[in-house]
Design a protein around this motif. Sequence first.
Motif, PDB file in Angstrom:
ATOM      1  N   LYS A  79      66.906  36.356  36.248  1.00  0.00           N
ATOM      2  CA  LYS A  79      66.658  36.044  37.616  1.00  0.00           C
ATOM      3  C   LYS A  79      67.104  37.248  38.226  1.00  0.00           C
ATOM      4  CE  LYS A  79      68.564  32.747  39.671  1.00  0.00           C
ATOM      5  NZ  LYS A  79      69.026  32.881  41.535  1.00  0.00           N
ATOM      6  N   SER A  80      68.211  38.065  38.848  1.00  0.00           N
ATOM      7  CA  SER A  80      68.734  39.199  39.161  1.00  0.00           C
ATOM      8  C   SER A  80      66.681  40.320  38.817  1.00  0.00           C
ATOM      9  CB  SER A  80      69.496  39.787  39.026  1.00  0.00           C
ATOM     10  OG  SER A  80      70.370  38.648  39.615  1.00  0.00           O
ATOM     11  N   GLU A 105      60.779  27.796  37.408  1.00  0.00           N
ATOM     12  CA  GLU A 105      62.633  27.419  36.568  1.00  0.00           C
ATOM     13  C   GLU A 105      62.461  28.995  35.750  1.00  0.00           C
ATOM     14  OE1 GLU A 105      65.436  24.962  34.224  1.00  0.00           O
ATOM     15  OE2 GLU A 105      63.799  24.027  34.556  1.00  0.00           O
ATOM     16  N   MET A 106      63.625  29.233  35.415  1.00  0.00           N
ATOM     17  CA  MET A 106      63.273  30.345  34.684  1.00  0.00           C
ATOM     18  C   MET A 106      64.291  30.464  33.626  1.00  0.00           C
ATOM     19  SD  MET A 106      63.611  34.344  36.782  1.00  0.00           S
ATOM     20  CE  MET A 106      63.230  35.503  34.954  1.00  0.00           C
ATOM     21  N   ASN A 139      61.162  34.125  30.755  1.00  0.00           N
ATOM     22  CA  ASN A 139      61.501  35.291  30.615  1.00  0.00           C
ATOM     23  C   ASN A 139      61.877  35.786  29.096  1.00  0.00           C
ATOM     24  OD1 ASN A 139      62.137  37.781  31.770  1.00  0.00           O
ATOM     25  ND2 ASN A 139      63.818  37.232  32.050  1.00  0.00           N
ATOM     26  N   ASP A 168      66.274  31.734  47.007  1.00  0.00           N
ATOM     27  CA  ASP A 168      66.775  32.693  45.483  1.00  0.00           C
ATOM     28  C   ASP A 168      67.879  31.798  45.298  1.00  0.00           C
ATOM     29  OD1 ASP A 168      68.164  32.976  43.589  1.00  0.00           O
ATOM     30  OD2 ASP A 168      68.377  35.377  44.478  1.00  0.00           O
ATOM     31  N   ILE A 215      63.465  29.209  43.354  1.00  0.00           N
ATOM     32  CA  ILE A 215      63.862  30.091  42.322  1.00  0.00           C
ATOM     33  C   ILE A 215      64.631  29.948  41.367  1.00  0.00           C
ATOM     34  CG2 ILE A 215      64.601  32.273  42.885  1.00  0.00           C
ATOM     35  CD1 ILE A 215      62.591  33.084  40.420  1.00  0.00           C
ATOM     36  N   CYS A 216      64.883  29.269  39.538  1.00  0.00           N
ATOM     37  CA  CYS A 216      66.252  28.555  39.722  1.00  0.00           C
ATOM     38  C   CYS A 216      66.630  29.382  38.464  1.00  0.00           C
ATOM     39  CB  CYS A 216      66.761  27.062  39.599  1.00  0.00           C
ATOM     40  SG  CYS A 216      66.184  26.165  41.414  1.00  0.00           S
ATOM     41  N   GLY A 217      67.913  28.795  37.681  1.00  0.00           N
ATOM     42  CA  GLY A 217      67.388  29.671  36.237  1.00  0.00           C
ATOM     43  C   GLY A 217      69.513  29.574  35.460  1.00  0.00           C
ATOM     44  N   GLY A 229      72.920  30.775  39.384  1.00  0.00           N
ATOM     45  CA  GLY A 229      72.785  30.345  38.520  1.00  0.00           C
ATOM     46  C   GLY A 229      73.573  29.543  38.083  1.00  0.00           C
ATOM     47  N   ALA A 240      61.309  40.497  32.790  1.00  0.00           N
ATOM     48  CA  ALA A 240      60.755  40.236  33.995  1.00  0.00           C
ATOM     49  C   ALA A 240      61.261  41.764  34.184  1.00  0.00           C
ATOM     50  CB  ALA A 240      62.244  40.004  34.009  1.00  0.00           C
TER      51      ALA A 240
END
Length: 290
Positions: free
Chosen positions: A127-128, A29-30, A58, A165, A119-121, A168, A88
């Motif tokens: 994230k990108s 989790e970001m 991040n 991925d 991966i989530c956020g 968001g 990041a």
Amino acid sequence: MAIQWFPGHMNKAKKAIADRIKSIDMVIEMLDARLPASSENPLLAQLSRGKPKLKILNKQDLADPERTALWLNEFNSREHTQALALDASEANATTKITRACRQMMPQRGGLDKPLRVLICGIPNVGKSTLINGMIGKKSAKTGNEPGITKAEQRLFLADDFWLYDTPGMLWPKIIVEQGGYNLAASGAVGRNALDEEEVALVLLDYLRRHYLPLLQERYQPDRDPSSHWDDVAWLEWVAQKRGALLGGGRVNYQKAAEAVLGDFRGGHIGRITLETPNQWAGWLKTARQK
Ligand code: G4P
């Protein structure tokens, strides 16, 4: 604050995550290091219950390092959870993340048991940026594979390390009011969904209480003691400094608010974190008593 938190496309993200969660080994989790608790998704916690979690704080380059240390302790003390702070775009982000995941899941690895990570956020968390750096020249498989929905991407970071991925995602109801403002200040919420003036005032109120020297350094108030200025006085001062004025010298509050939010998002006021673990616990307690 009236915010449209959960537009239709986020339901798709929720469904994609709920479907995928069954066949993954762990979750990354970001979080935004400037608002680690406000950016933590309770819906994801619910969907991924029981799965080991790596929390990535991040944008650590924009956050207050002392507070980042407090938050890392907080997350690392939770069961089945590890946390690390990143920028990041840093060169060794991929190594740090893959190493942490492999350490958390030593029983996975090798071609017959690839490590499968979701991966989530929240939107705008970075994230990108992170994933683009991770992919490098490796393959990014999207959409038209059997078992991969259009809403997700499967990335092969190594033959035995698969990263899923997802888009968001926010969540339907904000419980801690300050958390909503912090998310809005960070840029996670679409501009049309919030009142920027209100968000900037709440931000200035927090900064004058907790980061007054940084505020003074950035906006160089001409009067003392500026510690007695309230949020409105600060916004009006920013308007003066930035020329956010209408005819007759009246303050253009909208333009001044945009200036403050832009400065915060770009790190121009300094390295700031909008919540500590203790503050968050207090806000949560108050919210639950309501
Ligand atoms: P998302 O996929 O999670 O929605 O976020 P994305 O990677 O698009 O990042 C959102 C913004 O945050 C981008 O800035 C990106 O450069 C910035 N960012 C991401 N990670 C970090 C970080 O660790 N530190 C800092 N300082 N910034 C980070 P932008 O202004 O929207 O775009 P751009 O001007 O960089 O293209």
